[in-house]
Scaffold this active site. Structure first.
Site, PDB file in Angstrom:
ATOM      1  CE1 TYR A 118      44.378  43.313  43.613  1.00 39.52           C
ATOM      2  CE2 TYR A 118      44.674  44.041  45.888  1.00 39.52           C
ATOM      3  CZ  TYR A 118      43.867  43.539  44.876  1.00 39.52           C
ATOM      4  OH  TYR A 118      42.553  43.283  45.138  1.00 39.52           O
ATOM      5  NE  ARG A 175      51.733  40.001  52.588  1.00 39.61           N
ATOM      6  CZ  ARG A 175      50.497  39.500  52.614  1.00 39.61           C
ATOM      7  NH1 ARG A 175      50.313  38.223  52.419  1.00 39.61           N
ATOM      8  NH2 ARG A 175      49.469  40.273  52.862  1.00 39.61           N
ATOM      9  CG  PHE A 185      38.600  47.726  53.842  1.00 38.48           C
ATOM     10  CD1 PHE A 185      37.847  48.391  52.869  1.00 38.48           C
ATOM     11  CD2 PHE A 185      39.562  48.450  54.510  1.00 38.48           C
ATOM     12  CE1 PHE A 185      38.051  49.742  52.577  1.00 38.48           C
ATOM     13  CE2 PHE A 185      39.769  49.811  54.245  1.00 38.48           C
ATOM     14  CZ  PHE A 185      39.012  50.443  53.281  1.00 38.48           C
ATOM     15  CB  VAL A 206      34.723  37.681  46.141  1.00 36.14           C
ATOM     16  CG1 VAL A 206      33.559  38.661  46.220  1.00 36.14           C
ATOM     17  CG2 VAL A 206      35.645  37.860  47.335  1.00 36.14           C
TER      18      VAL A 206
END
Ligand code: UDP
Length: 328
Positions: free
Chosen positions: A140, A278, A168, A12
């Site tokens: 996180y 996960r 998102f 990003v």
């Protein structure tokens, strides 16, 4: 403006740096290359190899004066944050506080921060608005939320003008920059690697979620639309305030739907297998970006998942060809 972009060698950060340069800003990238690539730093940006925690103060002094900082450098893998939380608390929070202190010391009054949907945790309702409760389900998200809290108090006490953008699921590519991590864990690049035959198959992590097809639902936002929001945030930051905006497309797609779209875009059928959930993954994350639309004037242009995947595919294929033709 003269801008410091931390993490500008990452996905990003490199796309936003590209966009800022296109708009005529001066960009200095600070990145430790722990997960980013030197080649991803756009031509035209000055590059400083260093760590946010240890080196921001020096960079602000030696390469300034700066008008603003855009802070992307962070650890961002949900699964890894569960197994290695120390890496996340140090890399995201301790380094983030050092960055805020360095900005105050150097008199840099504007910050745009990469926050995340993971700050909300498992939402009570979707789409998620900015006033929703923040209850991260993994370290996180907890570390990103901790920095968001720190930014709010620095804005109020020290006059910082800050904007946090809660992304998102970012995907797609722009201006030759895209997802190219040493260790890839994100769904779309992994699926495209399976399409290229660079991995044997793609695993679906969990088919027993309370969703229409049993797989987890996410909101995929095109990285170029995300970059546009950073430019608007930079202009909107006001001293003494910390604004928070969610950024998504407002539409959810299941893991199975993403895989089907990738098959359709690439025209390639590849093996899919079912795996366990996960750790730390919420079932459904969909953004309401209405506040960004209303207050920042954000107008996302690339909201179709097919286009997101098509742009990611073009980038991934070019990357595969470059790797193939590189001297051994
Ligand atoms: N996912 C998956 N297989 C993979 C990678 C991801 O099923 O190989 C799922 C993951 O469990 C999540 C969704 O795809 O539900 C998006 O995961 P990603 O890591 O891309 O982004 P996150 O939502 O964790 O930020």
């Amino acid at each position: 403006m003269r801008l410091l972009v931390t993490g500008g060698a990452g996905y990003v950060g490199s796309v936003v740096a590209t966009r800022l340069l296109e708009l005529g800003h001066q960009v200095v990238v600070l990145d430790d290359l722990s997960t980013g690539n030197r080649e991803a730093v756009p031509a035209g940006a000055e590059f400083v190899h260093g760590e946010v925690g240890a080196d921001t103060a020096g960079v602000l002094a030696a390469h300034g004066p700066f008008d603003a900082v855009l802070h992307f450098a962070a650890m961002s893998l949900v699964g890894e944050s569960v197994t290695d939380p120390d890496k996340y608390w140090h890399g995201n929070v301790v380094a983030g506080i050092a960055l805020l202190d360095a900005m105050c010391e150097a008199g840099v009054g504007t910050l745009v921060f990469s926050s995340t949907a993971a700050t909300y945790g498992e939402p009570d309702r979707v789409p998620i608005v900015e006033t929703a409760p923040t209850a991260p389900t993994n370290p996180y998200g907890a570390t990103k939320l901790a920095i968001d809290h720190a930014i709010t108090s620095y804005a109020h006490a020290r006059g910082l003008g800050a904007v946090s953008l809660r992304y998102f699921n970012v995907a797609g590519a722009y201006g030759g920059a895209g997802e190219n991590r040493v260790v890839e864990t994100h769904l779309i690049p992994l699926v495209l690697q399976a399409a290229l035959g660079h991995r044997p198959d793609i695993a679906i992590f969990g088919t027993d979620y309370p969703t229409a097809d049993g797989t987890a639902v996410r909101d995929y936002i095109h990285v170029a639309d995300l970059a546009d929001a950073h430019v608007l945030a930079l202009e909107a930051a006001e001293s003494g305030t910390h604004r928070i905006y969610n950024l998504g497309s407002g539409e959810g797609f299941s893991v199975r739907e993403v895989i089907d779209t990738c098959k359709q875009v690439t025209g390639i059928d590849f093996p899919v297998r079912i795996a366990e959930r996960r750790a730390g993954d919420p079932a459904v994350l969909i953004a309401s970006s209405q506040r960004a639309v209303d207050e920042l004037g954000w107008r996302p242009q690339r909201t179709d998942l097919t286009q997101v995947v098509a742009d990611a595919w073009e980038y991934t294929r070019a990357l595969g060809e470059r790797a193939h033709s590189a001297p051994r």
